[in-house]
Design an enzyme around this catalytic site. Structure first.
Site, PDB file in Angstrom:
ATOM      1  N   THR A   1      -2.513 -31.542 -37.258  1.00 56.10           N
ATOM      2  CA  THR A   1      -2.842 -31.553 -38.685  1.00 56.10           C
ATOM      3  C   THR A   1      -1.917 -30.601 -39.416  1.00 56.10           C
ATOM      4  O   THR A   1      -1.443 -29.618 -38.838  1.00 56.10           O
ATOM      5  CB  THR A   1      -4.315 -31.157 -38.948  1.00 56.10           C
ATOM      6  OG1 THR A   1      -4.583 -31.285 -40.350  1.00 56.10           O
ATOM      7  CG2 THR A   1      -4.619 -29.749 -38.489  1.00 56.10           C
ATOM      8  N   HIS A   2      -1.654 -30.917 -40.673  1.00 50.69           N
ATOM      9  CA  HIS A   2      -0.912 -30.017 -41.547  1.00 50.69           C
ATOM     10  C   HIS A   2      -1.867 -29.341 -42.541  1.00 50.69           C
ATOM     11  O   HIS A   2      -1.433 -28.633 -43.438  1.00 50.69           O
ATOM     12  CB  HIS A   2       0.182 -30.784 -42.295  1.00 50.69           C
ATOM     13  CG  HIS A   2       1.285 -31.246 -41.404  1.00 50.69           C
ATOM     14  ND1 HIS A   2       1.361 -32.521 -40.913  1.00 50.69           N
ATOM     15  CD2 HIS A   2       2.350 -30.594 -40.885  1.00 50.69           C
ATOM     16  CE1 HIS A   2       2.424 -32.644 -40.151  1.00 50.69           C
ATOM     17  NE2 HIS A   2       3.043 -31.485 -40.112  1.00 50.69           N
TER      18      HIS A   2
ATOM     19  N   HIS B   1      -6.821 -25.579 -43.792  1.00 48.95           N
ATOM     20  CA  HIS B   1      -8.275 -25.397 -43.733  1.00 48.95           C
ATOM     21  C   HIS B   1      -8.837 -25.943 -42.420  1.00 48.95           C
ATOM     22  O   HIS B   1      -9.698 -25.330 -41.796  1.00 48.95           O
ATOM     23  CB  HIS B   1      -8.964 -26.101 -44.905  1.00 48.95           C
ATOM     24  CG  HIS B   1      -8.619 -25.542 -46.241  1.00 48.95           C
ATOM     25  ND1 HIS B   1      -8.986 -24.284 -46.643  1.00 48.95           N
ATOM     26  CD2 HIS B   1      -7.931 -26.082 -47.270  1.00 48.95           C
ATOM     27  CE1 HIS B   1      -8.539 -24.063 -47.861  1.00 48.95           C
ATOM     28  NE2 HIS B   1      -7.905 -25.133 -48.265  1.00 48.95           N
TER      29      HIS B   1
ATOM     30  N   ASP C   1      -9.789 -37.238 -37.996  1.00 51.06           N
ATOM     31  CA  ASP C   1      -9.746 -37.862 -39.303  1.00 51.06           C
ATOM     32  C   ASP C   1     -11.174 -37.802 -39.805  1.00 51.06           C
ATOM     33  O   ASP C   1     -12.112 -38.091 -39.057  1.00 51.06           O
ATOM     34  CB  ASP C   1      -9.249 -39.304 -39.243  1.00 51.06           C
ATOM     35  CG  ASP C   1      -8.888 -39.822 -40.630  1.00 51.06           C
ATOM     36  OD1 ASP C   1      -8.086 -39.154 -41.314  1.00 51.06           O
ATOM     37  OD2 ASP C   1      -9.417 -40.865 -41.044  1.00 51.06           O
TER      38      ASP C   1
ATOM     39  N   PHE D   1     -14.148 -26.613 -48.148  1.00 51.22           N
ATOM     40  CA  PHE D   1     -13.067 -27.315 -48.836  1.00 51.22           C
ATOM     41  C   PHE D   1     -13.461 -28.773 -48.990  1.00 51.22           C
ATOM     42  O   PHE D   1     -14.504 -29.203 -48.528  1.00 51.22           O
ATOM     43  CB  PHE D   1     -11.747 -27.158 -48.072  1.00 51.22           C
ATOM     44  CG  PHE D   1     -11.749 -27.720 -46.668  1.00 51.22           C
ATOM     45  CD1 PHE D   1     -11.227 -28.978 -46.412  1.00 51.22           C
ATOM     46  CD2 PHE D   1     -12.261 -26.991 -45.604  1.00 51.22           C
ATOM     47  CE1 PHE D   1     -11.233 -29.492 -45.126  1.00 51.22           C
ATOM     48  CE2 PHE D   1     -12.257 -27.493 -44.317  1.00 51.22           C
ATOM     49  CZ  PHE D   1     -11.740 -28.757 -44.076  1.00 51.22           C
TER      50      PHE D   1
END
Length: 192
Positions: free
Chosen positions: A8-9, A12, A68, A147
């Site tokens: 993941t980029h 959070h 995801d 978030f």
């Protein structure tokens, strides 16, 4: 000791998954992914998690973990679903949240659930599991933690939004926690 790459980029998610997986990974290490982001064109959370994990594994040669996730709202037929991250047409959390609230303007049934598909791809093969966190979409944001859609999501059995929970409270029961805790069983089987 095995090093896993977290595909993941999203900073959070990296923080949250390090907290969730920390002790569960035992002596193993978890590093962030710095390779190219794949095109997430799957038709489900599971498909997109596997796309990300496959790309990270192919790029690094390391066992890759990916997720995801998003929110599925009953009154919207499960939307935003896999389009949660860009529901408003942008990747801005605030814009997505405002768009969701506008879509639910006069709707009484505000039931929803967060979904997380967690995937592992390594030399042995692929494995994916799903975690869900049921709740309700609030009429206005509450709280400053978390978030994404956390400020408008109240988990079932809770009087506070996900954004009002402490990180430890959220990590104990969230959709991401449920998926990755289930995934750790397979990690233990493969890596001890």
């Amino acid at each position: 000791m095995t090093t896993f790459v977290l595909a993941t980029h999203n900073a959070h998610k990296v923080q949250e998954l390090r907290r969730i997986l920390g002790d569960r990974l035992g002596p193993h290490d978890l590093i962030g992914y710095v390779g190219p982001a794949p095109i997430e064109d799957g038709d489900s959370f599971e498909a997109n998690a596997l796309i990300k994990a496959r790309a990270a594994h192919a790029h690094t040669g390391l066992p890759a973990l990916a997720d995801d996730s998003g929110i599925a709202v009953a009154a919207l037929g499960g939307a935003p679903g896999i389009d949660s991250a860009h529901y408003s047409g942008s990747r801005d959390d605030g814009a997505n949240l405002r768009h969701l609230l506008a879509e639910l303007g006069g709707v009484n049934d505000r039931s929803a659930h967060f979904v997380c598909a967690a995937a592992l791809v390594d030399a042995e093969g692929e494995y994916v599991v799903r975690g869900e966190w049921p709740g309700t979409v609030l009429t206005a944001p509450a709280g400053h933690g978390g978030f994404g859609y956390d400020p408008v999501f109240r988990p079932d059995g809770e009087s506070r939004s996900a954004a009002e929970l402490t990180p430890a409270e959220k990590d104990a029961d969230s959709h991401r926690a449920r998926a990755f805790v289930a995934l750790t069983e397979e990690l233990r089987r493969r890596y001890g």
